[in-house]
Design a protein around this motif. Structure first.
Motif, PDB file in Angstrom:
ATOM      1  N   GLY A  82     -53.696  15.003  44.475  1.00 59.89           N
ATOM      2  CA  GLY A  82     -51.969  15.951  43.868  1.00 59.89           C
ATOM      3  C   GLY A  82     -52.673  15.997  42.712  1.00 59.89           C
ATOM      4  N   GLY A  83     -52.517  17.205  42.920  1.00 63.18           N
ATOM      5  CA  GLY A  83     -52.160  18.321  41.515  1.00 63.18           C
ATOM      6  C   GLY A  83     -50.522  18.631  41.003  1.00 63.18           C
ATOM      7  N   MET A  84     -49.922  18.651  41.617  1.00 65.40           N
ATOM      8  CA  MET A  84     -48.451  18.211  41.487  1.00 65.40           C
ATOM      9  C   MET A  84     -47.073  17.163  42.341  1.00 65.40           C
ATOM     10  SD  MET A  84     -49.450  19.537  44.872  1.00 65.40           S
ATOM     11  CE  MET A  84     -50.345  20.736  44.671  1.00 65.40           C
ATOM     12  N   PHE A  86     -42.704  16.755  41.980  1.00 68.25           N
ATOM     13  CA  PHE A  86     -41.313  17.638  42.466  1.00 68.25           C
ATOM     14  C   PHE A  86     -40.714  17.107  40.591  1.00 68.25           C
ATOM     15  CE2 PHE A  86     -36.782  17.408  42.802  1.00 68.25           C
ATOM     16  CZ  PHE A  86     -36.995  19.216  43.671  1.00 68.25           C
ATOM     17  N   ASP A  87     -40.532  18.208  40.174  1.00 70.39           N
ATOM     18  CA  ASP A  87     -40.053  18.068  38.822  1.00 70.39           C
ATOM     19  C   ASP A  87     -38.114  18.099  39.056  1.00 70.39           C
ATOM     20  OD1 ASP A  87     -38.422  19.253  36.467  1.00 70.39           O
ATOM     21  OD2 ASP A  87     -40.558  18.896  35.509  1.00 70.39           O
ATOM     22  N   GLN A  88     -37.632  17.180  38.635  1.00 72.16           N
ATOM     23  CA  GLN A  88     -35.957  17.240  39.013  1.00 72.16           C
ATOM     24  C   GLN A  88     -35.396  18.141  37.863  1.00 72.16           C
ATOM     25  OE1 GLN A  88     -34.842  15.290  40.871  1.00 72.16           O
ATOM     26  NE2 GLN A  88     -36.653  13.717  41.974  1.00 72.16           N
ATOM     27  N   THR A  89     -35.825  18.575  36.801  1.00 71.12           N
ATOM     28  CA  THR A  89     -34.688  18.894  36.093  1.00 71.12           C
ATOM     29  C   THR A  89     -35.305  20.867  36.741  1.00 71.12           C
ATOM     30  OG1 THR A  89     -36.039  17.496  34.054  1.00 71.12           O
ATOM     31  CG2 THR A  89     -34.962  20.127  33.447  1.00 71.12           C
ATOM     32  N   ALA A  90     -36.046  21.084  37.180  1.00 73.08           N
ATOM     33  CA  ALA A  90     -36.739  22.442  37.832  1.00 73.08           C
ATOM     34  C   ALA A  90     -35.979  22.793  39.221  1.00 73.08           C
ATOM     35  CB  ALA A  90     -38.059  23.072  37.663  1.00 73.08           C
ATOM     36  N   ALA A  91     -36.291  21.359  39.853  1.00 77.52           N
ATOM     37  CA  ALA A  91     -35.721  21.699  41.134  1.00 77.52           C
ATOM     38  C   ALA A  91     -36.658  21.576  42.061  1.00 77.52           C
ATOM     39  CB  ALA A  91     -34.544  22.164  41.339  1.00 77.52           C
ATOM     40  N   ALA A  92     -38.498  21.887  41.998  1.00 76.28           N
ATOM     41  CA  ALA A  92     -39.390  22.397  42.466  1.00 76.28           C
ATOM     42  C   ALA A  92     -40.312  21.739  42.185  1.00 76.28           C
ATOM     43  CB  ALA A  92     -39.971  23.614  41.269  1.00 76.28           C
ATOM     44  N   TRP A  93     -41.581  21.979  43.069  1.00 75.64           N
ATOM     45  CA  TRP A  93     -42.993  21.561  42.819  1.00 75.64           C
ATOM     46  C   TRP A  93     -43.572  22.118  41.976  1.00 75.64           C
ATOM     47  CZ3 TRP A  93     -44.579  16.836  44.855  1.00 75.64           C
ATOM     48  CH2 TRP A  93     -43.229  16.174  46.283  1.00 75.64           C
ATOM     49  N   VAL A  94     -43.337  21.685  40.920  1.00 76.62           N
ATOM     50  CA  VAL A  94     -44.657  21.999  39.827  1.00 76.62           C
ATOM     51  C   VAL A  94     -46.415  21.657  39.751  1.00 76.62           C
ATOM     52  CG1 VAL A  94     -42.556  22.696  38.950  1.00 76.62           C
ATOM     53  CG2 VAL A  94     -43.935  20.532  38.068  1.00 76.62           C
ATOM     54  N   TRP A  95     -46.733  22.580  38.756  1.00 78.24           N
ATOM     55  CA  TRP A  95     -48.441  22.268  38.824  1.00 78.24           C
ATOM     56  C   TRP A  95     -48.618  20.834  37.968  1.00 78.24           C
ATOM     57  CZ3 TRP A  95     -52.112  22.439  42.076  1.00 78.24           C
ATOM     58  CH2 TRP A  95     -51.922  23.700  43.085  1.00 78.24           C
ATOM     59  N   TYR A  96     -49.055  19.335  38.109  1.00 75.74           N
ATOM     60  CA  TYR A  96     -49.689  18.958  36.587  1.00 75.74           C
ATOM     61  C   TYR A  96     -50.352  19.405  35.595  1.00 75.74           C
ATOM     62  CZ  TYR A  96     -48.407  14.305  38.902  1.00 75.74           C
ATOM     63  OH  TYR A  96     -47.531  13.126  39.154  1.00 75.74           O
ATOM     64  N   PRO A  97     -50.112  19.070  34.044  1.00 72.49           N
ATOM     65  CA  PRO A  97     -51.173  19.580  33.203  1.00 72.49           C
ATOM     66  C   PRO A  97     -52.064  18.885  33.568  1.00 72.49           C
ATOM     67  CG  PRO A  97     -49.485  17.534  32.606  1.00 72.49           C
ATOM     68  CD  PRO A  97     -49.574  17.581  33.677  1.00 72.49           C
ATOM     69  N   PRO A  98     -53.501  19.839  33.387  1.00 70.75           N
ATOM     70  CA  PRO A  98     -55.177  19.121  33.221  1.00 70.75           C
ATOM     71  C   PRO A  98     -55.198  17.286  32.934  1.00 70.75           C
ATOM     72  CG  PRO A  98     -54.903  20.693  31.946  1.00 70.75           C
ATOM     73  CD  PRO A  98     -54.144  20.839  32.616  1.00 70.75           C
ATOM     74  N   ASP A  99     -54.944  17.488  31.665  1.00 72.74           N
ATOM     75  CA  ASP A  99     -54.982  15.722  31.404  1.00 72.74           C
ATOM     76  C   ASP A  99     -54.696  14.502  32.463  1.00 72.74           C
ATOM     77  OD1 ASP A  99     -54.730  17.179  28.983  1.00 72.74           O
ATOM     78  OD2 ASP A  99     -53.346  17.306  28.995  1.00 72.74           O
ATOM     79  N   ASN A 100     -53.769  15.505  33.733  1.00 71.18           N
ATOM     80  CA  ASN A 100     -53.646  14.628  34.814  1.00 71.18           C
ATOM     81  C   ASN A 100     -54.957  14.456  35.819  1.00 71.18           C
ATOM     82  OD1 ASN A 100     -50.827  15.125  32.939  1.00 71.18           O
ATOM     83  ND2 ASN A 100     -50.560  13.395  34.780  1.00 71.18           N
ATOM     84  N   PRO A 125     -44.252  26.305  38.718  1.00 72.92           N
ATOM     85  CA  PRO A 125     -43.425  26.203  40.192  1.00 72.92           C
ATOM     86  C   PRO A 125     -44.829  26.241  40.566  1.00 72.92           C
ATOM     87  CG  PRO A 125     -42.311  26.739  39.431  1.00 72.92           C
ATOM     88  CD  PRO A 125     -42.236  27.136  38.293  1.00 72.92           C
ATOM     89  N   ILE A 126     -45.583  25.198  41.723  1.00 76.67           N
ATOM     90  CA  ILE A 126     -46.680  25.750  42.413  1.00 76.67           C
ATOM     91  C   ILE A 126     -46.383  27.579  43.612  1.00 76.67           C
ATOM     92  CG2 ILE A 126     -47.831  23.135  42.415  1.00 76.67           C
ATOM     93  CD1 ILE A 126     -46.691  23.597  45.676  1.00 76.67           C
TER      94      ILE A 126
END
Length: 145
Positions: A82-84, A86-100, A125-126
């Motif tokens: 999974g590459g995403m 849930f960011d609580q601050t943004a209240a949205a599903w976001v993409w991980y940085p590629p380091d993950n 946000p995805i």
């Protein structure tokens, strides 16, 4: 021996599949984040695979956000990662940085794709990236709407 007939799906059908998967992704993203990680992952997996199928026929990677989505699909798909999140601050599903992401074998590294991903998708946000790709594809293939 009878001649072999191979029928390829028209690109508009592939685009329609992508558009419908983005609709499903959008609907799932509106649900409670603690209850829908599985459904988000499934819908994003489906959407990136439709996008890759379109790219195989039409080479659509000229748009940087589409190129970044294709990079994400390539880096995550085969390891079923999974590459995403849930960011609580943004209240949205976001993409991980590629380091993950898993580190690919040397022959599969794509420094240019990773750079585009960092610039256009990482920690964003995805839904924005998929909606952008949907708009780009629907302009080129309006029949898919």
């Amino acid at each position: 021996m009878a001649p072999r007939i191979v029928v390829t799906m028209p690109t508009s059908w592939l685009v329609h599949g992508f558009v419908e998967s983005v609709r499903r992704l959008s609907a799932v993203a509106d649900e409670s984040p603690s209850e829908n990680a599985r459904d988000i992952a499934i819908a994003a997996f489906e959407a990136t695979n439709w996008l890759d199928a379109i790219h195989e026929q039409e080479h659509i990677s000229g748009d940087p956000r589409i190129r970044a989505l294709l990079f994400a699909r390539k880096r995550l798909h085969h390891q079923v990662v999974g590459g995403m999140y849930f960011d609580q601050t943004a209240a949205a599903w976001v993409w991980y940085p590629p380091d993950n992401f898993p580190i690919p074998e040397e022959r599969f590294r794509d420094a240019a794709g990773e750079s585009v991903y960092r610039e256009h998708l990482a920690r964003r946000p995805i839904l924005d990236s998929f909606e952008h790709a949907r708009c780009v594809l629907e302009k080129r293939w309006p029949i898919a709407q």
